[in-house]
Design a protein around this motif. Structure first.
Motif, PDB file in Angstrom:
ATOM      1  N   ASP A  17     -20.994 -39.920  22.117  1.00  0.00           N
ATOM      2  CA  ASP A  17     -21.475 -40.810  23.170  1.00  0.00           C
ATOM      3  C   ASP A  17     -20.401 -41.863  23.419  1.00  0.00           C
ATOM      4  O   ASP A  17     -20.138 -42.722  22.566  1.00  0.00           O
ATOM      5  CB  ASP A  17     -22.784 -41.483  22.727  1.00  0.00           C
ATOM      6  N   ASP A  18     -19.764 -41.782  24.570  1.00  0.00           N
ATOM      7  CA  ASP A  18     -18.641 -42.661  24.884  1.00  0.00           C
ATOM      8  C   ASP A  18     -19.030 -44.128  24.857  1.00  0.00           C
ATOM      9  O   ASP A  18     -18.207 -44.995  24.553  1.00  0.00           O
ATOM     10  CB  ASP A  18     -18.066 -42.287  26.260  1.00  0.00           C
ATOM     11  N   THR A  19     -20.284 -44.433  25.135  1.00  0.00           N
ATOM     12  CA  THR A  19     -20.708 -45.838  25.178  1.00  0.00           C
ATOM     13  C   THR A  19     -20.755 -46.475  23.799  1.00  0.00           C
ATOM     14  O   THR A  19     -20.783 -47.704  23.675  1.00  0.00           O
ATOM     15  CB  THR A  19     -22.104 -45.957  25.826  1.00  0.00           C
ATOM     16  N   HIS A  20     -20.757 -45.644  22.747  1.00  0.00           N
ATOM     17  CA  HIS A  20     -20.789 -46.165  21.379  1.00  0.00           C
ATOM     18  C   HIS A  20     -19.401 -46.326  20.782  1.00  0.00           C
ATOM     19  O   HIS A  20     -19.274 -46.720  19.627  1.00  0.00           O
ATOM     20  CB  HIS A  20     -21.621 -45.244  20.481  1.00  0.00           C
ATOM     21  N   HIS A  23     -13.823 -50.042  22.908  1.00  0.00           N
ATOM     22  CA  HIS A  23     -12.898 -49.822  24.026  1.00  0.00           C
ATOM     23  C   HIS A  23     -11.467 -49.553  23.557  1.00  0.00           C
ATOM     24  O   HIS A  23     -10.706 -48.844  24.233  1.00  0.00           O
ATOM     25  CB  HIS A  23     -12.924 -51.035  24.969  1.00  0.00           C
ATOM     26  N   ARG A  26     -11.260 -45.621  22.954  1.00  0.00           N
ATOM     27  CA  ARG A  26     -11.628 -44.643  23.973  1.00  0.00           C
ATOM     28  C   ARG A  26     -10.448 -43.792  24.444  1.00  0.00           C
ATOM     29  O   ARG A  26     -10.602 -42.573  24.592  1.00  0.00           O
ATOM     30  CB  ARG A  26     -12.303 -45.356  25.141  1.00  0.00           C
TER      31      ARG A  26
END
Length: 301
Positions: A17-20, A23, A26
């Protein structure tokens, strides 16, 4: 295969899950470097080199004044392996280590501080332990950052525990074809009377996927026993150090993701209570170390 070797095809799929993901990480994840085959193939190759040397009857080392027998080198390598594993478990909050995350209001939100108790593990000091870690971006290629952090002559530029003096390397054992992959024993040339009974065990390791520089203070009598081939499982360790990853921004590797982590003994009584001063001390230790590294490498914030 006709030549007697085996060919293995390994297909690995990863969902996340990219939102977890923080930054900073990423680009590394989206580039495929974080979970892709390049990473685990590099790790397998480095581990195979290390195991080959560990099982060899003749373990290479630099020409240092401290002679170590073959059995002593193996015992020292096993101790370093346990040290690095314990360091990684502290950074990653491994389920094999009973760490509890602390939520403290006046601590930098990018610093994770965890606490744990050791009551019966002879491999680390008994009492209340703190583990603190943070990750920052450094505008320096991973190899240059790694070489800086492992250089014993430059250690006083970032290590506030060195008392401003250089380190002396008194023993070194190679762990692979790249001679940067090694285990060494260091001694401060600026130790005060209270530190005279301590040495520093350090492991440095690098491959295409990243690097680590891990170190821990060790008792001199205990290390003398290890270097003679004694069982290293009973040597107490609290490792600190660095993890270095490429930032995933491109092929030129102009930047690095540096993880700085410390493990410290707060109180030798497992029943003692954790105080705020200890938490602030380890937080300041991390902050000061990052600032010193940036200054030494002439990095703008």
């Amino acid at each position: 295969m006709p030549n007697g070797y085996s060919k293995v095809t390994w297909i690995d799929h990863t969902e996340y899950d990219d939102t977890h993901i923080h930054h900073l990480y990423r680009p590394l994840v989206s580039s495929g470097l974080a979970f892709g085959s390049k990473r685990w193939i590099s790790a397998l190759q480095r581990q195979c080199e290390s195991l080959t040397i560990l099982m060899s009857s003749a373990i290479p080392n630099r020409d240092k004044p401290t002679p170590i027998s073959s059995i002593g080198k193996k015992s020292m390598l096993k101790l370093a392996q346990r040290m690095t594993q314990k360091f990684c478990r502290g950074v990653c909050a491994s389920s094999s280590q009973k760490w509890s995350k602390l939520e403290i209001g006046n601590i930098d939100e990018d610093v994770r501080i965890m606490t744990g108790k050791n009551m019966d593990d002879s491999g680390e000091p008994p009492g209340i332990l703190l583990s603190a870690a943070t990750s920052v971006w450094i505008p320096v290629p991973p190899r240059r950052l790694f070489d800086f952090l492992r250089d014993v002559l430059l250690r006083s530029e970032w290590d506030i525990l060195s008392n401003g003096g250089p380190m002396q390397e008194i023993a070194n054992i190679f762990k692979g074809q790249d001679q940067s992959n090694s285990v060494s024993l260091l001694r401060s040339t600026a130790m005060n009377a209270n530190q005279s009974s301590m040495l520093i065990l350090q492991e440095t390791s690098i491959d295409a996927s990243g690097a680590v520089v891990v170190h821990a203070p060790v008792d001199i009598p205990a290390m003398h026993s290890v270097m003679k081939g004694a069982d290293s499982a009973y040597v107490a360790l609290l490792p600190s150090g660095f993890g270095i990853l490429p930032d995933g921004q491109g092929m030129e590797e102009t930047g690095s993701l540096l993880t700085v982590a410390f493990q410290i003994l707060v109180n030798s009584l497992p029943t003692a209570k954790l105080n705020v001063e200890s938490i602030e001390t380890v937080n300041n230790l991390i902050s000061c170390t990052v600032q010193k590294i940036r200054a030494a490498l002439r990095c703008d914030k």
